[in-house]
Design an enzyme around this catalytic site. Structure first.
Site, PDB file in Angstrom:
ATOM      1  N   CYS A   1      -0.529   0.208   4.954  1.00  0.00           N
ATOM      2  CA  CYS A   1      -1.888   1.086   4.902  1.00  0.00           C
ATOM      3  C   CYS A   1      -2.983  -0.208   5.341  1.00  0.00           C
ATOM      4  O   CYS A   1      -4.027   0.255   5.899  1.00  0.00           O
ATOM      5  CB  CYS A   1      -1.464   0.373   3.133  1.00  0.00           C
TER       6      CYS A   1
ATOM      7  N   CYS B   1      -1.043   0.332  -2.630  1.00  0.00           N
ATOM      8  CA  CYS B   1      -2.463  -0.296  -2.249  1.00  0.00           C
ATOM      9  C   CYS B   1      -3.303   1.364  -1.963  1.00  0.00           C
ATOM     10  O   CYS B   1      -2.826   2.396  -1.849  1.00  0.00           O
ATOM     11  CB  CYS B   1      -2.532  -0.195  -0.712  1.00  0.00           C
TER      12      CYS B   1
END
Length: 358
Positions: free
Chosen positions: A105, A200
Site C-alpha cells: 500500500c 491499511c
C-alpha cells in the site's frame, strides 16, 4: 524539521484522520507553514458489505486541516487500491503465501497512485509514519524511529528511491506517547482516538472477511504433522499462515500451523508448546529490493514481521537478488511470502527487503 530547508518547498501532507498524521500538520504549523492536506479515499462504496470508518476519518481530517488553516482535498484511489494491492494480496494467499498488504500500500498507493494523481505537483510528501531519513555523502537513507514498538520502516521497505527522495516523516523522531501528549495539549479532535489495528485504509474490515470476499471458502482437512491423525477441518488454507497459533479453533490445543499442502488444501499442525518445527535459523529470500541502490553488508539485523525485535544475522549473497539469511536466533513462524526486512548491524539504516521463499 528545519524551516530554512522547507522554505519555498511545495508540501503535501497525507492526512488520514488518525492522531499521527494530525500531529504532522501541527509540526508544520509550529514553523509557520500551512501545507496542503490530502485524504486518500480507498474504502468501498458498498456500505452494506464493509464496515468502513471513512466518514469518521474524513470528519477528523477536515477538523484538523481547518484548525491549522490548511486546504484539504479528497483524492480517490479506490480503484487503484482494489486493482493493485488487493490483486497482490489475493494472488499471494491463493498460492499459499503470507502477503503484507500494508507494505505494498505504501509503495503502490501512498507514494504511488497518489503521486500520479496529485503528488507530482509537490516537492515533499509528508506522512505520519514512525520513520526517519538521513543523508550521508549525498545519499538519502530510510532510518529507524526511536520508538521500537511503533517503528514503521518495515512497512516502507519496498518503496523506490524516487519515492524516498520526496518523503518526509515529521513525527519520526518521537515515540508514540510524545505524539499523544502533543495531541492532547493542542486539543486535537482525535487526541484519544485508538490506533487502527486493521489493514491499511480498510478501517474496521476484518482481514479474514477481506480474503473471504475475494477468494471464498473451501473445506479441507487439518492433520497432525507427526501422526497424520485428522483433528478437524478448515475453511481454506489461505486463511492461515505458517507459525500461527491463535484463533485456530481446533480442539485439544495449543496447535501451531507448521506446513501447508496447497494442491490438496491440507493444513498440518503440531501439538505442544513451541515445537521445534515452528522455528528456523536459515532461510532464503529472493527479489531483494534495495531502497536507494546500496546493497547490505554481510553482518546485518532483520525482522520478518512488525515487532520491536531485530535479529542479528549474516547474509550470504546467492546472486540475482537472492540471499540466504543465517540468523543467530531461532525464528518462530518463518513463512513464504513474508518480507524479510534488512537493516545494518545497528538496526539503524534500512536497506530494503526481499520475499521469503521457503
Amino acid at each position: 524539521m528545519n524551516r530554512n530547508e522547507l522554505e519555498g518547498k511545495r508540501i503535501a501532507v497525507l492526512l488520514s484522520g488518525g492522531v499521527d498524521s494530525s500531529v504532522v500538520v501541527y509540526e508544520f504549523a509550529q514553523l509557520g507553514l500551512h501545507p496542503d492536506c490530502f485524504y486518500i479515499k480507498i474504502g468501498s462504496d458498498e456500505k452494506d458489505e464493509w464496515d468502513c470508518s471513512m466518514e469518521e476519518d474524513l470528519e477528523m481530517a477536515t477538523a484538523v486541516a481547518h484548525k491549522y488553516g490548511c486546504k484539504l482535498e479528497v483524492v480517490d484511489c479506490h480503484h487503484e487500491y482494489w486493482d493493485q494491492v488487493t490483486k497482490y494480496t489475493m494472488d499471494k494467499v491463493k498460492a499459499g503465501l503470507t502477503p503484507n498488504p500494508d507494505v505494498m500500500c505504501n509503495r503502490l498507493i501512498k507514494f504511488g497512485a497518489f503521486h500520479e494523481k496529485r503528488g507530482h505537483d509537490y516537492d515533499l510528501i509528508a506522512t505520519g509514519h514512525y520513520a526517519q531519513t538521513e543523508v550521508v555523502d549525498g545519499l538519502k537513507w530510510l532510518v529507524t524511529s526511536p520508538d521500537p514498538v511503533k517503528d514503521q520502516t518495515d512497512f516502507l521497505a519496498q518503496i523506490f528511491d524516487w519515492q524516498l527522495q520526496k518523503a518526509i516523516f515529521p513525527i519520526g523522531h518521537y515515540v508514540k506517547d510524545e505524539v499523544r501528549q502533543i495531541a492532547e495539549r493542542e486539543h486535537l479532535v482525535n487526541a484519544k482516538r485508538k490506533d487502527s489495528q486493521g489493514i491499511c485504509f480498510l478501517g474496521k474490515i476484518n482481514y479474514t472477511d477481506y480474503i473471504k470476499m475475494y477468494v471464498g471458502e473451501q473445506k479441507g482437512d487439518v492433520l497432525e504433522l507427526e501422526t497424520g491423525k485428522r483433528i478437524g477441518q478448515h475453511n481454506g488454507h489461505w486463511f492461515y499462515t505458517i507459525g500461527q497459533r491463535k484463533g485456530l479453533g481446533f480442539g485439544g490445543g495449543p496447535w501451531f500451523i507448521v506446513k501447508k499442502d496447497i494442491e490438496k488444501n491440507i493444513l498440518y499442525v503440531s501439538h505442544g508448546y513451541d515445537p521445534d518445527t515452528a522455528y528456523k535459523q536459515d532461510f532464503p529470500i529472493h527479489g531483494f529490493h534495495s531502497i536507494n541502490g546500496e546493497m547490505p553488508e554481510r553482518e546485518i539485523t532483520f525482522k520478518i514481521r512488525h515487532t520491536p525485535e531485530y535479529h542479528p544475522a549474516t547474509l550470504e549473497a546467492l546472486g540475482d537478488g537472492r540471499y540466504m539469511v543465517h540468523s543467530q536466533d531461532r525464528i518462530h513462524g518463518v513463512a513464504p511470502g513474508q518480507f524479510c526486512v534488512i537493516y545494518d548491524n545497528r538496526h539503524h539504516r534500512c536497506y530494503g527487503s526481499g520475499e521469503i521463499t521457503i
